[in-house]
Design a protein around this motif. Structure first.
Motif, mmCIF file in Angstrom:
data_model
loop_
_atom_site.group_PDB
_atom_site.id
_atom_site.type_symbol
_atom_site.label_atom_id
_atom_site.label_comp_id
_atom_site.label_asym_id
_atom_site.label_seq_id
_atom_site.Cartn_x
_atom_site.Cartn_y
_atom_site.Cartn_z
ATOM 1 N N PHE A 25 0.820 -1.209 0.000
ATOM 2 C CA PHE A 25 0.000 0.000 0.000
ATOM 3 C C PHE A 25 0.855 1.260 0.000
ATOM 4 O O PHE A 25 0.573 2.209 -0.737
ATOM 5 C CB PHE A 25 -0.946 -0.010 1.207
ATOM 6 N N ARG A 26 1.924 1.290 0.815
ATOM 7 C CA ARG A 26 2.753 2.495 0.870
ATOM 8 C C ARG A 26 3.463 2.772 -0.462
ATOM 9 O O ARG A 26 3.457 3.925 -0.926
ATOM 10 C CB ARG A 26 3.756 2.391 2.020
ATOM 11 N N PRO A 27 4.050 1.776 -1.117
ATOM 12 C CA PRO A 27 4.631 2.058 -2.442
ATOM 13 C C PRO A 27 3.594 2.542 -3.455
ATOM 14 O O PRO A 27 3.891 3.407 -4.285
ATOM 15 C CB PRO A 27 5.220 0.696 -2.856
ATOM 16 N N PHE A 28 2.382 1.985 -3.377
ATOM 17 C CA PHE A 28 1.301 2.453 -4.256
ATOM 18 C C PHE A 28 1.007 3.931 -4.009
ATOM 19 O O PHE A 28 0.875 4.724 -4.947
ATOM 20 C CB PHE A 28 0.056 1.602 -4.023
ATOM 21 N N VAL A 29 0.907 4.319 -2.733
ATOM 22 C CA VAL A 29 0.637 5.715 -2.391
ATOM 23 C C VAL A 29 1.764 6.607 -2.906
ATOM 24 O O VAL A 29 1.520 7.685 -3.477
ATOM 25 C CB VAL A 29 0.468 5.876 -0.860
ATOM 26 N N PHE A 30 3.008 6.156 -2.721
ATOM 27 C CA PHE A 30 4.158 6.937 -3.181
ATOM 28 C C PHE A 30 4.092 7.155 -4.695
ATOM 29 O O PHE A 30 4.275 8.270 -5.174
ATOM 30 C CB PHE A 30 5.453 6.209 -2.802
ATOM 31 N N LEU A 38 2.528 15.593 -6.134
ATOM 32 C CA LEU A 38 2.202 16.009 -4.770
ATOM 33 C C LEU A 38 3.395 15.855 -3.837
ATOM 34 O O LEU A 38 4.237 14.967 -4.020
ATOM 35 C CB LEU A 38 1.032 15.178 -4.229
ATOM 36 N N GLY A 39 3.468 16.705 -2.833
ATOM 37 C CA GLY A 39 4.447 16.563 -1.773
ATOM 38 C C GLY A 39 3.815 15.910 -0.560
ATOM 39 O O GLY A 39 2.596 15.784 -0.470
ATOM 40 N N GLY A 40 4.668 15.497 0.407
ATOM 41 C CA GLY A 40 4.124 14.936 1.642
ATOM 42 C C GLY A 40 4.789 13.645 2.026
ATOM 43 O O GLY A 40 5.970 13.412 1.712
ATOM 44 N N TRP A 41 4.037 12.764 2.688
ATOM 45 C CA TRP A 41 4.625 11.522 3.196
ATOM 46 C C TRP A 41 3.539 10.487 3.481
ATOM 47 O O TRP A 41 2.360 10.812 3.575
ATOM 48 C CB TRP A 41 5.430 11.789 4.468
ATOM 49 N N VAL A 42 3.985 9.229 3.631
ATOM 50 C CA VAL A 42 3.121 8.128 4.034
ATOM 51 C C VAL A 42 3.909 7.270 5.014
ATOM 52 O O VAL A 42 5.128 7.111 4.866
ATOM 53 C CB VAL A 42 2.650 7.293 2.817
ATOM 54 N N ASN A 43 3.236 6.730 6.039
ATOM 55 C CA ASN A 43 3.916 5.789 6.938
ATOM 56 C C ASN A 43 2.923 4.830 7.574
ATOM 57 O O ASN A 43 1.702 5.038 7.527
ATOM 58 C CB ASN A 43 4.748 6.513 7.997
ATOM 59 N N ASN A 44 3.453 3.766 8.134
ATOM 60 C CA ASN A 44 2.675 2.792 8.890
ATOM 61 C C ASN A 44 2.729 3.109 10.364
ATOM 62 O O ASN A 44 3.726 3.657 10.865
ATOM 63 C CB ASN A 44 3.241 1.379 8.699
ATOM 64 N N SER A 45 1.663 2.755 11.087
ATOM 65 C CA SER A 45 1.671 2.796 12.543
ATOM 66 C C SER A 45 0.787 1.658 13.025
ATOM 67 O O SER A 45 0.061 1.049 12.224
ATOM 68 C CB SER A 45 1.140 4.137 13.062
ATOM 69 N N ILE A 51 -1.305 9.341 5.875
ATOM 70 C CA ILE A 51 -0.819 10.032 4.684
ATOM 71 C C ILE A 51 -1.035 11.528 4.858
ATOM 72 O O ILE A 51 -2.089 11.958 5.346
ATOM 73 C CB ILE A 51 -1.590 9.574 3.417
ATOM 74 N N GLU A 52 -0.037 12.300 4.469
ATOM 75 C CA GLU A 52 -0.229 13.735 4.280
ATOM 76 C C GLU A 52 0.264 14.070 2.882
ATOM 77 O O GLU A 52 1.418 13.790 2.547
ATOM 78 C CB GLU A 52 0.509 14.559 5.336
ATOM 79 N N ALA A 53 -0.630 14.632 2.080
ATOM 80 C CA ALA A 53 -0.283 15.001 0.710
ATOM 81 C C ALA A 53 -0.693 16.443 0.484
ATOM 82 O O ALA A 53 -1.759 16.863 0.935
ATOM 83 C CB ALA A 53 -0.987 14.091 -0.289
ATOM 84 N N GLU A 54 0.157 17.199 -0.222
ATOM 85 C CA GLU A 54 -0.223 18.583 -0.509
ATOM 86 C C GLU A 54 0.177 18.974 -1.915
ATOM 87 O O GLU A 54 1.104 18.425 -2.501
ATOM 88 C CB GLU A 54 0.352 19.541 0.526
ATOM 89 N N GLY A 55 -0.597 19.906 -2.438
ATOM 90 C CA GLY A 55 -0.394 20.359 -3.798
ATOM 91 C C GLY A 55 -1.658 21.010 -4.306
ATOM 92 O O GLY A 55 -2.524 21.422 -3.527
ATOM 93 N N GLY A 89 3.991 23.506 2.666
ATOM 94 C CA GLY A 89 5.053 23.836 1.720
ATOM 95 C C GLY A 89 5.883 22.645 1.272
ATOM 96 O O GLY A 89 6.937 22.828 0.643
ATOM 97 N N ARG A 90 5.465 21.416 1.554
ATOM 98 C CA ARG A 90 6.232 20.245 1.116
ATOM 99 C C ARG A 90 6.068 20.061 -0.397
ATOM 100 O O ARG A 90 4.971 20.139 -0.930
ATOM 101 C CB ARG A 90 5.766 18.988 1.839
ATOM 102 N N THR A 91 7.176 19.741 -1.069
ATOM 103 C CA THR A 91 7.142 19.544 -2.522
ATOM 104 C C THR A 91 7.549 18.130 -2.923
ATOM 105 O O THR A 91 7.215 17.689 -4.022
ATOM 106 C CB THR A 91 8.072 20.546 -3.222
ATOM 107 N N ASN A 92 8.265 17.422 -2.064
ATOM 108 C CA ASN A 92 8.677 16.049 -2.359
ATOM 109 C C ASN A 92 7.858 15.075 -1.526
ATOM 110 O O ASN A 92 7.442 15.397 -0.402
ATOM 111 C CB ASN A 92 10.170 15.849 -2.056
#
Length: 806
Positions: A25-30, A38-45, A51-55, A89-92
């Motif tokens: 799932f995480r590679p798919f989101v990436f 989109l910038g942001g990140w994904v992680n497991n917990s 997920i946080e995505a911005e753009g 302001g995340r771009t990556n």
């Protein structure tokens, strides 16, 4: 103040729970986020994938829809909570390391609509679960409605009485099976079963007649609905009352028996295609309809298209509340019928939903002709959630099945540095309760209005249930300031014994603002706008048109609408004609009764007018209010749209609907005045809320608007055009106060912001002027959000300076 520039981008925060770990799932989101730029990140917990995505906004909307439609084949989304926030302001985009903190069992998942695999099984004649209405797996099925204690094991659910057969036990024990450790797992051999009951005459002591069992019961129930009968169906979190939606006589009979005169009924529809036959459905609305939450979605009817839906389902309403089948039982029933049905809560007006079949026989015996029941106990009532799409995002209006009790996480800036447990008891109408344990606030399912003994009992059980479920004893009880609310009285009872929790009083409209602040992850300072029907004001008036300047140390009431009297008090909340008469009297004095042939005056008899004239001139049983909700009612009456209401908010809805397609691009005139030094107060007598009423309150005077509305009506200007201008005027009032206060961020909360037209106008005008508006998403803007705001107020007071003294 120089207003900030409009936001060029947005941030989408998403919590995904389900089979989303170890399945790519995480590679798919990436890959998806990178493709969309989109910038942001994904992680497991331990609680799921975050997920946080911005753009750009459009790219984020595509990202949200494609998360579900293009997810990895072996993944399954049980719950997806999305919130729109300010960009950072995340771009990556990055895959962050997994988090290991937090207990997996600390979260109770909501009840989940059936997954595609389970639906295929119940429709496959070769499968052992063919037409079995209690089919589920780890991807779907009951959760919150059956759990009795944590951890979530079968022995701690109402399924413990059903002993797994060898085949189901083998699935439960096999890590490679999708039913591995599925606590509600069952099949026709070992699980719950259906019965169709026919109630005996009222005076008969005999148990109901069993007219069918298993699949025969389901088919017989479908036949009864086809024949125009009312069937009470025990579902996941309670009963539905079901009739054929095309049968006008059956729908009217249900209205009469349920004592629900005109309030719209919800529709359950067999398929998405049948929804699209009667309503416009956007991509976001389609995602909601098909989501695991499976809420009721408010949709716009397709204009000028002949529909088989009876007019009596939603009289005078251009929208329909629609849901797809939310359980295997409902899927089978709707497949058998092949047409839409009314599926309304199994209760009488102002009562909680029925959950037990014996209870339903007693309470619904005069409503339903037949009862389709099952023997899986429902631990707690969970009604259908209600959602609409507004300004391109989700707005929850009733938070229950599919959403509760997932937590809201308080940011460090708005929560107490201490770890005291806080319980909030909510308001009197649309009640929910909440429990804060650390940064997590668990908000209950919708409990309803505390108008009856049955509703109050359900409210008390919900509080005890939450404390038992999360094994948390509150140190603080947060309640509304209104001394006559049953919720407030209950909070004071809890705080009475020595050593018990201390009670904190929170002003109603401040709670509205703080709830919206919390779910948008904002910290002070900001301007809060709280508009609704009614709330207790510490100055002795009825509030409902309030503006607060919220800072790090206090909340100051800096503006409100001019007050007018409500002759008859509570009666005016149900009769717009009374609110209008109070408005006219405030505007014209005693000459208001001589204004000629006005719709409001025609709505009274001569004797009624004489009595109300005395009330208003002497100030007897005529409280003063600043309520925007009552202002809506008054204008609806002045235009002849509604003089008496059959359900809460009906006049305001009429006024909103009247403006559909109307012109009216110019707002009406308003006056804003600096109020005199009126008072300085806190809620210290009832608790520790740091609420100040400003020395210099801006007063919004509606009198010029009312005079202009009356002049337009007298000239024959269509009611729709007047309504459109009225909505614009309210939005301009918000902008005017925002300019005077000078805070860039403006929070909109309260029941009035369920109104699509008002909210859209307010948000767009604020953005056009450079302000940053915020409104609700996952928590209702109505009183269903009050408990969260009470939690925030009580939590903040622990770290604030001492409240201002009288």
């Amino acid at each position: 103040m120089t207003p900030p520039a409009a936001r060029p981008a947005a941030r989408l925060k998403i919590a995904v729970r389900g089979a989303v770990q170890g399945v790519g799932f995480r590679p798919f989101v990436f890959r998806l986020a990178t493709e969309l730029g989109l910038g942001g990140w994904v992680n497991n917990s331990p609680q799921g994938v975050f997920i946080e995505a911005e753009g750009p906004r459009r790219a984020l909307e595509h990202f949200l829809v494609r998360l579900d439609t293009e997810k990895p084949p072996r993944s399954f989304i049980q719950s997806l909570e999305a919130s729109w926030l300010d960009p950072l302001g995340r771009t990556n985009f990055a895959i962050r390391p997994s988090e290991t903190a937090g207990a997996r069992t600390a979260l109770v998942l909501p009840d989940i609509a059936p997954c595609p695999d389970c639906l295929r099984e119940i429709l496959d004649p070769a499968n052992r679960r063919y037409r079995y209405p209690f089919t589920n797996c780890t991807h779907c099925g009951p959760r919150f409605s059956i759990i009795e204690a944590l951890p979530y094991d079968r022995a701690n659910t109402s399924m413990r009485r059903f002993i797994l057969c060898p085949a189901c036990q083998a699935e439960y024990d096999d890590p490679r099976d999708r039913r591995f450790y599925a606590q509600p797992n069952a099949c026709p051999r070992c699980g719950p079963h259906l019965e169709l009951w026919v109630p005996r005459p009222d005076d008969s002591p005999s148990p109901p007649f069993v007219a069918g069992r298993g699949d025969d019961a389901l088919r017989a129930a479908a036949g009864a609905i086809q024949a125009g009968r009312i069937v009470a169906v025990k579902g996941l979190g309670g009963f539905h009352l079901i009739v054929a939606a095309h049968d006008d006589a059956a729908v009217r009979r249900l209205r009469d028996r349920k004592h629900r005169e005109e309030k719209p009924f919800a529709l359950m529809v067999p398929s998405l295609e049948s929804v699209k036959a009667v309503c416009d459905v956007s991509l976001l609305e389609e995602r909601l309809l098909r989501s695991p939450e499976a809420p009721i979605v408010l949709l716009r009817r397709i204009g000028n298209r002949k529909s088989e839906i009876a007019h009596s389902v939603a009289p005078g309403n251009p929208c329909l509340g629609v849901l797809l089948p939310s359980t295997p039982l409902h899927h089978l029933l709707l497949a058998e019928l092949g047409f839409p049905v009314v599926a309304t809560s199994g209760n009488l007006s102002d009562e909680p939903i029925c959950t037990d079949e014996q209870e339903a026989l007693g309470r619904l015996g005069g409503v339903a002709d037949l009862f389709l029941v099952h023997n899986r106990p429902i631990v707690r009532p969970v009604d259908d959630s209600v959602v609409r799409v507004l300004l391109g995002r989700e707005l929850v209006l009733r938070r229950a099945r599919g959403y509760a009790p997932l937590p809201i996480t308080l940011q460090s800036e708005v929560r107490s540095p201490n770890s005291e447990v806080i319980c909030a008891v909510g308001a009197h109408l649309k009640n929910t309760v909440a429990l804060a344990v650390g940064p997590q606030v668990f908000v209950s399912q919708h409990l309803g209005d505390l108008e009856t003994a049955a509703a109050y009992d359900a409210f008390r059980r919900a509080i005890a249930d939450f404390q038992r479920l999360y094994e948390a004893r509150p140190a603080i009880i947060a309640a509304d300031l209104h001394p006559d609310y049953l919720s407030t009285k209950f909070a004071r009872e809890l705080a009475t014994p020595a050593g018990g929790p201390r009670c904190v009083g929170v002003q109603h409209h401040l709670a509205h603002v703080l709830s919206c602040m919390a779910e948008n992850e904002l910290a002070p300072p900001l301007l809060g706008v709280a508009w609704d029907g009614t709330g207790y004001g510490p100055d002795g008036t009825v509030w409902g048109g309030e503006f607060f300047h919220v800072t790090e140390t206090a909340a100051e009431r800096v503006a409100h609408w001019r007050a007018f009297r409500l002759p008859g008090g509570d009666a005016a909340a149900k009769e717009p004609r009374r609110a209008a008469l109070g408005l006219l009297h405030e505007t014209f004095g005693d000459t208001a009764f001589e204004l000629g042939d006005r719709p409001t005056l025609r709505a009274f008899s001569g004797a009624e007018l004489a009595a109300l004239r005395t009330m208003l001139t002497q100030g007897v049983n005529s409280p003063r209010t600043s309520s925007v909700g009552r202002l809506f009612d008054a204008v609806a009456s002045l235009l002849g749209l509604r003089q008496r209401m059959r359900f809460e908010g009906q006049a305001a809805m009429d006024l909103e609907f009247a403006a559909d397609g109307a012109g009216g691009e110019a707002p009406y005139p308003l006056r804003m005045e600096d109020g005199e030094r009126r008072m300085e107060a806190t809620a210290a007598a009832a608790g520790h809320s740091a609420l100040r009423i400003s020395h210099s309150v801006f007063l919004l005077d509606w009198a010029p608007m009312v005079r202009a509305i009356l002049a337009d009506a007298e000239r024959g200007v269509p009611a729709g055009e007047i309504s459109a201008r009225f909505h614009l005027t309210l939005a301009e009032a918000i902008v005017a106060v925002a300019r005077r206060v000078g805070e860039p961020r403006v929070v909109l909360s309260g029941g009035c912001f369920q109104n699509r037209r008002l909210t859209e106008h307010a948000v767009r005008r604020l953005e056009a002027e450079g302000f940053l508006p915020y409104w609700h998403q996952r928590i209702p803007p109505n009183d269903g959000g009050i408990a969260l705001g009470q939690i925030v107020a009580a939590s903040r007071s622990l770290s604030l300076a001492a409240p201002v003294s009288h």
